[in-house]
Write a protein that holds these residues in place. Structure first.
Motif, PDB file in Angstrom:
ATOM      1  N   SER A   1       0.812  -1.220   0.000  1.00 16.07           N
ATOM      2  CA  SER A   1       0.000   0.000   0.000  1.00 16.07           C
ATOM      3  C   SER A   1       0.839   1.261   0.000  1.00 16.07           C
ATOM      4  O   SER A   1       0.356   2.340  -0.373  1.00 16.07           O
ATOM      5  CB  SER A   1      -0.940   0.002   1.208  1.00 16.07           C
ATOM      6  N   LEU A   2       2.101   1.145   0.403  1.00 17.69           N
ATOM      7  CA  LEU A   2       2.987   2.302   0.453  1.00 17.69           C
ATOM      8  C   LEU A   2       3.759   2.504  -0.849  1.00 17.69           C
ATOM      9  O   LEU A   2       4.592   3.397  -0.947  1.00 17.69           O
ATOM     10  CB  LEU A   2       3.966   2.142   1.624  1.00 17.69           C
ATOM     11  N   GLY A   3       3.495   1.667  -1.845  1.00 15.70           N
ATOM     12  CA  GLY A   3       4.033   1.877  -3.178  1.00 15.70           C
ATOM     13  C   GLY A   3       5.401   1.278  -3.451  1.00 15.70           C
ATOM     14  O   GLY A   3       6.007   1.555  -4.494  1.00 15.70           O
ATOM     15  N   ALA A   4       5.889   0.444  -2.565  1.00 16.58           N
ATOM     16  CA  ALA A   4       7.204  -0.163  -2.787  1.00 16.58           C
ATOM     17  C   ALA A   4       7.125  -1.298  -3.801  1.00 16.58           C
ATOM     18  O   ALA A   4       6.065  -1.886  -4.030  1.00 16.58           O
ATOM     19  CB  ALA A   4       7.761  -0.693  -1.469  1.00 16.58           C
ATOM     20  N   ASP A   5       8.261  -1.601  -4.391  1.00 21.90           N
ATOM     21  CA  ASP A   5       8.405  -2.763  -5.265  1.00 21.90           C
ATOM     22  C   ASP A   5       8.694  -3.952  -4.352  1.00 21.90           C
ATOM     23  O   ASP A   5       9.830  -4.178  -3.934  1.00 21.90           O
ATOM     24  CB  ASP A   5       9.549  -2.514  -6.242  1.00 21.90           C
ATOM     25  N   LEU A   6       7.662  -4.709  -4.026  1.00 19.49           N
ATOM     26  CA  LEU A   6       7.759  -5.741  -2.998  1.00 19.49           C
ATOM     27  C   LEU A   6       8.033  -7.107  -3.608  1.00 19.49           C
ATOM     28  O   LEU A   6       7.380  -7.511  -4.577  1.00 19.49           O
ATOM     29  CB  LEU A   6       6.463  -5.799  -2.190  1.00 19.49           C
ATOM     30  N   HIS A   7       8.982  -7.844  -2.987  1.00 16.80           N
ATOM     31  CA  HIS A   7       9.297  -9.205  -3.407  1.00 16.80           C
ATOM     32  C   HIS A   7       9.260 -10.116  -2.186  1.00 16.80           C
ATOM     33  O   HIS A   7       9.982  -9.883  -1.208  1.00 16.80           O
ATOM     34  CB  HIS A   7      10.674  -9.263  -4.070  1.00 16.80           C
TER      35      HIS A   7
END
Length: 308
Positions: free
Chosen positions: A108-114
């Motif tokens: 939700s905070l806009g990070a590129d999550l892996h």
């Protein structure tokens, strides 16, 4: 290292970007004495981690490749938030055990999550590979000067708010938060490190005489599940010879429930671990000893309001 100077500088940097979290003194939890609480779970993104993230970003030049961090969840959310506030892209690696509540928060905070298989150590390895390949800035969750100085602003703030306790109990994972507290207090108050029985990197390091790898599991593993204690934490804990105790998962859950039922504070297991040491008797204050608990995280799983 002049830690107090570093933390004082960090305070000036991060003050415009963080919340000054409230404190409360309560007579509750079935204890025959009052307890001072620092409600740091009310910080941005639900944990103290925003302090270290902002301090790191504001004290260093961020490369064009942006940021990368490995996290059990709370640190990743903090880096994602700080990056978005300051205009930096962030890639965050988390282990599967981070759980849906923290994973959803980071997304939700806009990070590129892996999301990677296994524990935090696997996420850290993936982050290191990405750092080497791209030149992105690695923001370590706990074992870096900027992180520790940032976390130290929590204790500095608490003292400015009138902390009276002789003894402060703090939950330990990799050791960033307690390192900041040790660095700021420098032996002026007693610090008690609290770890789950199933996530006890500091405890194991003290026995071995050096940081060693440990297996991690249990209800607080997605916040306190560092496989190895940070060098900064180990060195400070050894220098100051702080007391350390272990608590069971059952004790943590009871403390988590007590924080909600008695003072209406909804926290994750890690946020209740330090209180669990008092409620379970793992730490027993001396007669007249004034005690305080740092409530460090509020990202519970499952999130009770996901569908609202």
């Amino acid at each position: 290292m002049n830690w107090q100077a570093e933390i004082t500088s960090a305070q000036a940097r991060v003050a415009p970007h963080i919340r000054r979290t409230p404190v409360a003194t309560v007579h509750a939890f079935g204890l025959p004495y009052k307890v001072e609480l620092k409600l740091e779970h009310l910080q941005h993104t639900g944990s103290f981690k925003a302090r270290g993230a902002f301090n790191t970003l504001l004290s260093q030049k961020v490369p064009q490749a942006g940021l990368v961090a490995a996290s059990g969840g709370n640190h990743g959310a903090a880096v994602a938030y700080a990056g978005s506030q300051l205009g930096h892209k962030a890639r965050i690696y988390v282990p599967e055990m981070a759980g849906p509540a923290k994973i959803n928060l980071i997304e939700s905070l806009g990070a590129d999550l892996h999301v990677v298989e296994g524990a935090y150590a696997n996420a850290l390895n993936a982050a290191k590979v990405y750092e080497a390949e791209t030149g992105a800035m690695q923001i370590h969750a706990y074992d870096a000067l900027g992180t520790v100085a940032g976390q130290g602003t929590c204790m500095a703030e608490w003292e400015a708010q009138g902390l009276e306790a002789d003894t402060v109990l703090i939950a330990v994972g990799g050791g960033g938060l307690i390192s900041g507290a040790m660095a700021w207090l420098d032996g002026q108050r007693k610090i008690v490190a609290v770890e789950p029985e199933t996530c006890n990197a500091l405890h194991a390091a003290r026995i071995a005489g050096k940081p060693v790898d440990v297996d991690v599991s249990g209800v607080a593993a997605n916040a306190l599940g560092a496989r190895r204690i940070g060098d900064i934490c180990f060195d400070l804990a050894k220098q100051q010879n702080i007391e350390a105790v272990l608590v069971s998962d059952e004790a943590i859950i009871l403390a988590q429930r007590a924080l909600w039922k008695e003072v209406r504070q909804l926290v994750e297991p890690a946020g209740a671990a330090a209180l669990a040491a008092l409620m379970s008797g793992a730490y027993r204050p001396a007669k007249g000893e004034r005690v305080a608990v740092l409530v460090c995280g509020g990202n519970i799983a499952p999130d009770p309001f996901t569908d609202l």
